[in-house]
Design a protein around this motif. Structure first.
Motif, PDB file in Angstrom:
ATOM      1  N   LYS A 165       0.833  -1.202   0.000  1.00 26.60           N
ATOM      2  CA  LYS A 165       0.000   0.000   0.000  1.00 26.60           C
ATOM      3  C   LYS A 165       0.869   1.253   0.000  1.00 26.60           C
ATOM      4  CE  LYS A 165      -4.150  -1.809   2.289  1.00 26.60           C
ATOM      5  NZ  LYS A 165      -5.060  -1.667   3.448  1.00 26.60           N
ATOM      6  N   ALA A 166       1.927   1.231   0.801  1.00 24.72           N
ATOM      7  CA  ALA A 166       2.829   2.380   0.855  1.00 24.72           C
ATOM      8  C   ALA A 166       3.442   2.644  -0.513  1.00 24.72           C
ATOM      9  CB  ALA A 166       3.924   2.142   1.894  1.00 24.72           C
ATOM     10  N   ILE A 167       3.827   1.580  -1.211  1.00 24.48           N
ATOM     11  CA  ILE A 167       4.403   1.732  -2.547  1.00 24.48           C
ATOM     12  C   ILE A 167       3.380   2.339  -3.501  1.00 24.48           C
ATOM     13  CG2 ILE A 167       5.206   0.448  -4.570  1.00 24.48           C
ATOM     14  CD1 ILE A 167       6.625  -1.460  -2.651  1.00 24.48           C
ATOM     15  N   ARG A 168       2.157   1.837  -3.456  1.00 25.22           N
ATOM     16  CA  ARG A 168       1.104   2.350  -4.340  1.00 25.22           C
ATOM     17  C   ARG A 168       0.840   3.830  -4.069  1.00 25.22           C
ATOM     18  NH1 ARG A 168      -3.845  -1.217  -3.776  1.00 25.22           N
ATOM     19  NH2 ARG A 168      -4.204  -0.024  -1.864  1.00 25.22           N
ATOM     20  N   ILE A 169       0.796   4.197  -2.797  1.00 24.86           N
ATOM     21  CA  ILE A 169       0.532   5.592  -2.434  1.00 24.86           C
ATOM     22  C   ILE A 169       1.683   6.493  -2.863  1.00 24.86           C
ATOM     23  CG2 ILE A 169       0.250   7.169  -0.479  1.00 24.86           C
ATOM     24  CD1 ILE A 169      -1.186   4.817   0.973  1.00 24.86           C
ATOM     25  N   LEU A 170       2.903   6.078  -2.565  1.00 22.24           N
ATOM     26  CA  LEU A 170       4.069   6.894  -2.900  1.00 22.24           C
ATOM     27  C   LEU A 170       4.246   7.027  -4.408  1.00 22.24           C
ATOM     28  CD1 LEU A 170       6.504   5.495  -0.187  1.00 22.24           C
ATOM     29  CD2 LEU A 170       5.643   7.843  -0.312  1.00 22.24           C
ATOM     30  N   GLU A 171       4.005   5.949  -5.134  1.00 22.16           N
ATOM     31  CA  GLU A 171       4.095   6.028  -6.594  1.00 22.16           C
ATOM     32  C   GLU A 171       3.012   6.952  -7.143  1.00 22.16           C
ATOM     33  OE1 GLU A 171       3.997   2.013  -8.000  1.00 22.16           O
ATOM     34  OE2 GLU A 171       6.175   1.749  -7.784  1.00 22.16           O
ATOM     35  N   GLY A 172       1.849   6.968  -6.483  1.00 21.36           N
ATOM     36  CA  GLY A 172       0.796   7.889  -6.887  1.00 21.36           C
ATOM     37  C   GLY A 172       1.195   9.341  -6.702  1.00 21.36           C
ATOM     38  N   CYS A 173       2.162   9.568  -5.803  1.00 22.74           N
ATOM     39  CA  CYS A 173       2.682  10.922  -5.567  1.00 22.74           C
ATOM     40  C   CYS A 173       3.907  11.223  -6.425  1.00 22.74           C
ATOM     41  CB  CYS A 173       3.035  11.097  -4.093  1.00 22.74           C
ATOM     42  SG  CYS A 173       1.623  10.982  -2.968  1.00 22.74           S
ATOM     43  N   GLY A 174       4.297  10.260  -7.264  1.00 25.20           N
ATOM     44  CA  GLY A 174       5.399  10.499  -8.190  1.00 25.20           C
ATOM     45  C   GLY A 174       6.766  10.054  -7.716  1.00 25.20           C
ATOM     46  N   PHE A 175       6.832   9.270  -6.633  1.00 20.47           N
ATOM     47  CA  PHE A 175       8.122   8.825  -6.111  1.00 20.47           C
ATOM     48  C   PHE A 175       8.522   7.462  -6.681  1.00 20.47           C
ATOM     49  CE2 PHE A 175       6.568  11.476  -2.480  1.00 20.47           C
ATOM     50  CZ  PHE A 175       7.519  12.474  -2.593  1.00 20.47           C
ATOM     51  N   HIS A 176       9.833   7.194  -6.665  1.00 19.34           N
ATOM     52  CA  HIS A 176      10.354   5.868  -6.994  1.00 19.34           C
ATOM     53  C   HIS A 176      10.251   5.034  -5.715  1.00 19.34           C
ATOM     54  CE1 HIS A 176      11.939   7.429 -10.784  1.00 19.34           C
ATOM     55  NE2 HIS A 176      12.440   8.440 -10.100  1.00 19.34           N
ATOM     56  N   ALA A 177       9.060   4.567  -5.420  1.00 21.18           N
ATOM     57  CA  ALA A 177       8.755   4.028  -4.097  1.00 21.18           C
ATOM     58  C   ALA A 177       9.497   2.734  -3.779  1.00 21.18           C
ATOM     59  CB  ALA A 177       7.247   3.806  -3.966  1.00 21.18           C
ATOM     60  N   GLN A 178       9.496   1.785  -4.704  1.00 14.72           N
ATOM     61  CA  GLN A 178      10.121   0.489  -4.438  1.00 14.72           C
ATOM     62  C   GLN A 178      11.595   0.666  -4.091  1.00 14.72           C
ATOM     63  OE1 GLN A 178       8.483  -2.753  -4.761  1.00 14.72           O
ATOM     64  NE2 GLN A 178      10.324  -3.430  -3.702  1.00 14.72           N
ATOM     65  N   ILE A 179      12.294   1.407  -4.914  1.00 13.48           N
ATOM     66  CA  ILE A 179      13.722   1.625  -4.689  1.00 13.48           C
ATOM     67  C   ILE A 179      13.944   2.493  -3.456  1.00 13.48           C
ATOM     68  CG2 ILE A 179      15.805   2.679  -5.656  1.00 13.48           C
ATOM     69  CD1 ILE A 179      14.751   1.886  -8.419  1.00 13.48           C
ATOM     70  N   GLY A 180      13.118   3.518  -3.304  1.00 11.69           N
ATOM     71  CA  GLY A 180      13.274   4.415  -2.166  1.00 11.69           C
ATOM     72  C   GLY A 180      13.142   3.697  -0.837  1.00 11.69           C
ATOM     73  N   LEU A 181      12.147   2.822  -0.718  1.00 10.42           N
ATOM     74  CA  LEU A 181      11.968   2.075   0.526  1.00 10.42           C
ATOM     75  C   LEU A 181      13.117   1.103   0.756  1.00 10.42           C
ATOM     76  CD1 LEU A 181       8.122   1.323   0.458  1.00 10.42           C
ATOM     77  CD2 LEU A 181       9.325   2.972   1.898  1.00 10.42           C
TER      78      LEU A 181
END
Length: 272
Positions: free
Chosen positions: A95-111
């Motif tokens: 869920k965090a990845i989906r939310i962060l990607e929705g905000c334009g972040f590279h969520a998977q790599i960032g986490l």
């Protein structure tokens, strides 16, 4: 060891009190990473009023992603770290990845980078975790940017500050995150004044003392900003979302323990 300590301290020096510097210490197990970190902490902690040394056992080795430049990774990492500290701690990783990607972040790599640097950890249940001391550090970083003008914060997670902003209609476009727990103000006050937060992306409200009541939305009023990517409202008091809310950007909707029975007033699809 003395030379290594000096090198790390030199890398931590900044030109601004508002700047944040994060250093990763890499190496094989038993190479002395924790010892070095402890020595650096002991050397510089005297400069700070509040300090804490946290030994985190959730660290795992890994390589820094080559496909991101250091500058891009650093900015993404900083923003994601603050988002986790202020609102995403405890969320399922997917869920965090989906939310962060929705905000334009590279969520998977960032986490992954944050986990490698022991700033977050992923629990056995797959939730995003963060040590309480590190969480508080993140929130302090947010607060000190505009200590006397909380309505200029990009992230709001202090109950008193949020309620003062909502009650006095002080919301601005600066705020993109709001996390309100156990509000003491009326739910109607919250929902009526969200319209002032015109750039709000992530909204979380936890209302343990929910009150069932009939709420009639004004069809000419924009209650929820259309910029919302994630809406999580525990104990939502109305039976539907307002018709004026255009959820085109919404990637996450959670309404546990609420009275909602349909997404939009007049809509046919019921919420299970």
């Amino acid at each position: 060891m003395v030379t290594q300590v000096r090198n790390v301290i030199s890398s931590l020096e900044t030109d601004s009190e508002d700047d944040v510097r994060i250093i990763g210490i890499w190496g094989m197990g038993g190479a002395g990473k924790t010892t070095l970190a402890r020595a650096v902490f002991d050397h510089i902690s005297i400069r700070f009023e509040g300090k804490s040394f946290v030994e985190n056992n959730h660290w795992k080795s890994g390589r820094f992603p080559n496909r991101l430049t250091f500058q891009t990774a650093a900015e993404d990492q900083k923003e994601i770290f603050l988002d986790v500290a202020c609102i995403l701690k405890g969320k399922a990783k997917y869920k965090a990845i989906r939310i962060l990607e929705g905000c334009g972040f590279h969520a998977q790599i960032g986490l992954e980078v944050l986990e490698q640097r022991s700033l977050i950890y992923i629990s056995y249940n797959g939730d995003v975790g963060m040590h309480d001391h590190i969480e508080e550090m993140g929130k302090n970083i947010v607060r000190r940017l505009h200590p006397n003008e909380p309505n200029k914060h990009r992230r709001l997670c202090d109950k008193e500050e949020i309620e003062e902003i909502l009650v006095n209609d002080l919301g601005t476009k600066a705020t993109r995150i709001m996390n309100l727990k156990n509000p003491s103000i009326h739910p109607a006050t919250i929902i009526k004044n969200l319209q002032t937060l015109k750039a709000l992306e992530l909204l979380s409200v936890y209302d343990a003392d929910r009150v069932s009541q009939k709420w009639v939305f004004n069809e000419d009023v924009k209650y929820f900003p259309d910029t919302l990517r994630s809406l999580h409202w525990t104990g939502y008091h109305a039976s539907s979302l307002p018709k004026t809310f255009q959820a085109n950007n919404l990637v996450n909707l959670e309404m546990p323990r609420s009275y909602i029975s349909q997404l939009w007033e007049g809509g046919e699809k019921k919420v299970e």
